[in-house]
Write an enzyme that holds these catalytic residues in place. Sequence first.
Site, PDB file in Angstrom:
ATOM      1  N   SER A 195      16.042 -55.183 -29.902  1.00 35.00           N
ATOM      2  CA  SER A 195      16.483 -55.390 -28.520  1.00 35.00           C
ATOM      3  C   SER A 195      15.870 -54.352 -27.599  1.00 35.00           C
ATOM      4  O   SER A 195      15.860 -54.534 -26.385  1.00 35.00           O
ATOM      5  CB  SER A 195      17.994 -55.204 -28.399  1.00 35.00           C
ATOM      6  OG  SER A 195      18.667 -55.973 -29.323  1.00 35.00           O
ATOM      7  N   ASN A 197      16.781 -56.939 -21.268  1.00 36.12           N
ATOM      8  CA  ASN A 197      17.785 -55.872 -21.242  1.00 36.12           C
ATOM      9  C   ASN A 197      17.586 -54.887 -20.100  1.00 36.12           C
ATOM     10  O   ASN A 197      18.521 -54.215 -19.686  1.00 36.12           O
ATOM     11  CB  ASN A 197      17.815 -55.149 -22.582  1.00 36.12           C
ATOM     12  CG  ASN A 197      18.562 -55.995 -23.597  1.00 36.12           C
ATOM     13  OD1 ASN A 197      19.617 -56.543 -23.286  1.00 36.12           O
ATOM     14  ND2 ASN A 197      18.015 -56.142 -24.788  1.00 36.12           N
ATOM     15  N   GLU A 216      11.749 -63.856 -26.048  1.00 43.00           N
ATOM     16  CA  GLU A 216      10.972 -62.879 -25.273  1.00 43.00           C
ATOM     17  C   GLU A 216       9.897 -62.358 -26.236  1.00 43.00           C
ATOM     18  O   GLU A 216      10.213 -61.703 -27.232  1.00 43.00           O
ATOM     19  CB  GLU A 216      11.923 -61.758 -24.808  1.00 43.00           C
ATOM     20  CG  GLU A 216      11.405 -60.915 -23.688  1.00 43.00           C
ATOM     21  CD  GLU A 216      12.417 -59.841 -23.239  1.00 43.00           C
ATOM     22  OE1 GLU A 216      13.317 -59.463 -24.021  1.00 43.00           O
ATOM     23  OE2 GLU A 216      12.288 -59.384 -22.102  1.00 43.00           O
ATOM     24  N   HIS A 252      11.790 -61.493 -29.627  1.00 42.97           N
ATOM     25  CA  HIS A 252      13.188 -61.180 -29.298  1.00 42.97           C
ATOM     26  C   HIS A 252      13.944 -62.484 -29.057  1.00 42.97           C
ATOM     27  O   HIS A 252      13.863 -63.067 -27.972  1.00 42.97           O
ATOM     28  CB  HIS A 252      13.197 -60.266 -28.057  1.00 42.97           C
ATOM     29  CG  HIS A 252      14.541 -59.763 -27.668  1.00 42.97           C
ATOM     30  ND1 HIS A 252      14.834 -59.323 -26.401  1.00 42.97           N
ATOM     31  CD2 HIS A 252      15.698 -59.619 -28.372  1.00 42.97           C
ATOM     32  CE1 HIS A 252      16.089 -58.928 -26.350  1.00 42.97           C
ATOM     33  NE2 HIS A 252      16.635 -59.110 -27.527  1.00 42.97           N
TER      34      HIS A 252
END
Length: 297
Positions: free
Chosen positions: A118, A189, A151, A139
């Site tokens: 992450s 994120n 991602e 991801h």
Amino acid sequence: MKSISVIGSGTMGNGIAHVFAQNGYDVSLIDIKDEYLEKSLATISKNMDRQVAKGTLTPAEKDAAMGRISTFSSLEEGVKKADLVIEAATENLNLKLDIFRQLDQFSPANAILATNTSSISITKIASVTKRPEQVIGMHFMNPVPVMRLVEVIRGYSTSDEVTQTVMALSRNLSKDPVEVNDYPGFVANRILMPMINEAIYSLYEGVAGIEEIDIVMKLGMAHPMGPLQLADFIGLDVCLSILRVLQDGFGNPKYAPCPLLVNMVEAGFKGVKTGEGFYRYTAGSKDLIVSPRFSRR
Ligand SMILES: NC(=O)c1ccc[n+]([C@@H]2O[C@H](COP(=O)([O-])OP(=O)(O)OC[C@H]3O[C@@H](n4cnc5c(N)ncnc54)[C@H](O)[C@@H]3O)[C@@H](O)[C@H]2O)c1
């Protein structure tokens, strides 16, 4: 691409194995203990049963998909035939560096080595291998069988060819891949965690209560879940560690985690996985009850 190895059979690893097996790939699922692997297979089977009940998978397709998954407690055995390895082990830098050193040693020379991290730098992970151009971030989002985004993160040395292969492979899984570069938090994120942190600050400073903050974002911004509920779902410890990666990586105090988040993690209230975070969770109940600890504040 035919043979995919998945390292780690937890929340994300079992979802990744599920999706590849359902799409006809041979999957080797690897974890440190047989009991984790057994639990993971049971979860995949249960999740596929749900698809069967909905009519999106036939019982025969489920059996074929389950039959394509083999399990291994030895990394060396589990990766030796891999065309692609996806690492989805615990989010810990030293653990991932150690796994990638082993992957470089034991997987075929032409295998692509992907990580589902992450927040950890793809470039740093790639640097412990002799094939940094073949290392990439893949991801997936939780729950993997449901969420369409992948991602795809290019490390500093990741080649165009490897990036294109992973983009095409993701589309073969009926996912929507998006290519991004390797900077702290990537895109998902980097944007999500400051929003969650700001929601926690709003609670901490008494701007509004838990339900009010979540309702504003659900009804006002059309988010399917409020940021505090989402933080509980992701895991408050995970949110905290990603904020620290952003804070360290950019050296900017705007990413400093809210002291309330730090306290909650230190006290062991990490959200859904521990039964309590901003909300309290009871097995078998879908009701969203605000944690009684907040009525005292
Ligand atoms: N949970 C999420 O919502 C989410 C979303 C996107 C990405 N991620 C990332 O995915 C990765 C996995 O997260 P998770 O939530 O599935 O964690 P998890 O704790 O549910 O599962 C991790 C698994 O890795 C296994 N493991 C640990 N060391 C290992 C080793 N040396 N070899 C093989 N297996 C090993 C553990 O036994 C465990 O089963 C992390 O990098 C995380 O940041 C998580």
